[in-house]
Design a protein around this motif. Structure first.
Motif, short mmCIF file in Angstrom:
data_model
loop_
_atom_site.label_atom_id
_atom_site.label_comp_id
_atom_site.label_asym_id
_atom_site.label_seq_id
_atom_site.Cartn_x
_atom_site.Cartn_y
_atom_site.Cartn_z
N VAL A 112 0.84 -1.19 0.00
CA VAL A 112 0.00 0.00 0.00
C VAL A 112 0.88 1.24 0.00
N VAL A 113 0.34 2.30 -0.55
CA VAL A 113 0.95 3.63 -0.46
C VAL A 113 -0.14 4.61 -0.06
N PRO A 114 0.21 5.60 0.73
CA PRO A 114 1.53 5.89 1.27
C PRO A 114 2.00 4.80 2.24
N GLU A 115 3.32 4.60 2.27
CA GLU A 115 3.90 3.50 3.04
C GLU A 115 3.55 3.55 4.52
N GLN A 116 3.43 4.75 5.09
CA GLN A 116 3.15 4.85 6.52
C GLN A 116 1.75 4.35 6.89
N THR A 117 0.91 4.07 5.89
CA THR A 117 -0.43 3.54 6.16
C THR A 117 -0.46 2.01 6.17
N ILE A 164 -5.65 5.84 0.17
CA ILE A 164 -4.69 4.74 0.26
C ILE A 164 -4.83 3.92 -1.02
N THR A 165 -3.70 3.58 -1.62
CA THR A 165 -3.72 2.72 -2.80
C THR A 165 -3.25 1.33 -2.41
N LEU A 166 -4.10 0.34 -2.65
CA LEU A 166 -3.75 -1.07 -2.46
C LEU A 166 -3.36 -1.60 -3.83
N SER A 167 -2.11 -2.01 -3.97
CA SER A 167 -1.58 -2.44 -5.25
C SER A 167 -1.22 -3.92 -5.21
N TYR A 168 -1.75 -4.67 -6.18
CA TYR A 168 -1.45 -6.10 -6.32
C TYR A 168 -0.67 -6.33 -7.60
N THR A 169 0.25 -7.28 -7.55
CA THR A 169 0.98 -7.72 -8.74
C THR A 169 0.93 -9.23 -8.80
N PHE A 170 0.43 -9.77 -9.92
CA PHE A 170 0.49 -11.21 -10.17
C PHE A 170 1.77 -11.51 -10.93
N TYR A 171 2.47 -12.55 -10.51
CA TYR A 171 3.70 -12.98 -11.15
C TYR A 171 3.72 -14.50 -11.18
N PRO A 172 4.58 -15.09 -12.04
CA PRO A 172 4.62 -16.55 -12.11
C PRO A 172 5.02 -17.14 -10.76
N SER A 173 4.31 -18.19 -10.34
CA SER A 173 4.69 -18.85 -9.09
C SER A 173 5.79 -19.84 -9.39
N SER A 174 6.42 -20.30 -8.35
CA SER A 174 7.50 -21.27 -8.52
C SER A 174 6.98 -22.68 -8.65
N GLU A 175 5.67 -22.84 -8.46
CA GLU A 175 5.05 -24.17 -8.54
C GLU A 175 4.70 -24.52 -9.98
N ASP A 176 4.60 -25.80 -10.26
CA ASP A 176 4.07 -26.26 -11.55
C ASP A 176 2.61 -25.88 -11.64
#
Length: 183
Positions: A112-117, A164-176
């Motif tokens: 989240v940003v701002p970081e202090q939140t 407050i901004t809640l930011s999500y990022t999807f990335y490849p998991s290490s699992e099959d």
């Protein structure tokens, strides 16, 4: 000239230092992630077991940001923003679609940003940090239930914060792709 006994001691000491440093290198990322989750450092949100008992009249706008790293998928929030009262439980939905013809194993992280939140943004339910398998062409809806801790209103560092901004990022998991289930 060193005796064979002292040379053996030095060799064992060096081997011990190398093993300790190697172990520390592998443990650094999970330990840092744990530290951030416990303290809210770097905008990492906190996990709550129950909703807030206190709801203030003061409102705050929560903005939802979605990102994808290295995956053939779309990811979006159903609402770009929500306005909630501090302490009130909010519920947001996110849609993830696999746009490929292969299953995708993915994992979401957040901040989240701002970081202090970060220490005040409490999540009751979240899909983050769990491996998700999304079938070809499949769309999955993920809920996030949250509230902003009323203690934020008492902190001078967060005085004047209206969004407050809640930011999500999807990335490849290490699992099959076949090794985990959506959830």
């Amino acid at each position: 000239m060193a005796t064979p006994r002292s040379a053996r001691f030095v060799a064992l000491l060096c081997a011990g230092v190398v093993l300790t440093m190697t172990g520390a290198a592998f443990a650094a990322v999970p330990l840092y992630q744990l530290f951030c989750q416990v303290t809210g450092f770097g905008g990492t949100t906190m996990r709550a077991d129950k909703a807030s008992d206190v709801v203030l009249d003061r409102t705050i706008k929560v903005r939802f940001d979605t990102n994808v790293r290295g995956l053939p998928m779309t990811f979006k929030a159903e609402q770009v923003t929500q306005t909630v009262r501090i302490g009130e439980t909010g519920l947001a939905y996110f849609d993830v679609t696999n746009t490929s013809d292969q299953p995708i194993a993915a994992r979401a992280s957040y901040n989240v940003v701002p970081e202090q939140t970060g220490q005040y943004f409490q999540k009751l339910q979240c899909f983050c940090f769990d491996d998700q398998t999304i079938a070809p062409g499949q769309t999955i809806q993920f809920p996030v239930q949250y509230y902003v801790d009323p203690l934020m209103a008492e902190n001078a560092e967060t005085d004047g914060v209206e969004e407050i901004t809640l930011s999500y990022t999807f990335y490849p998991s290490s699992e099959d792709a076949g090794a985990s289930g959506a959830g």
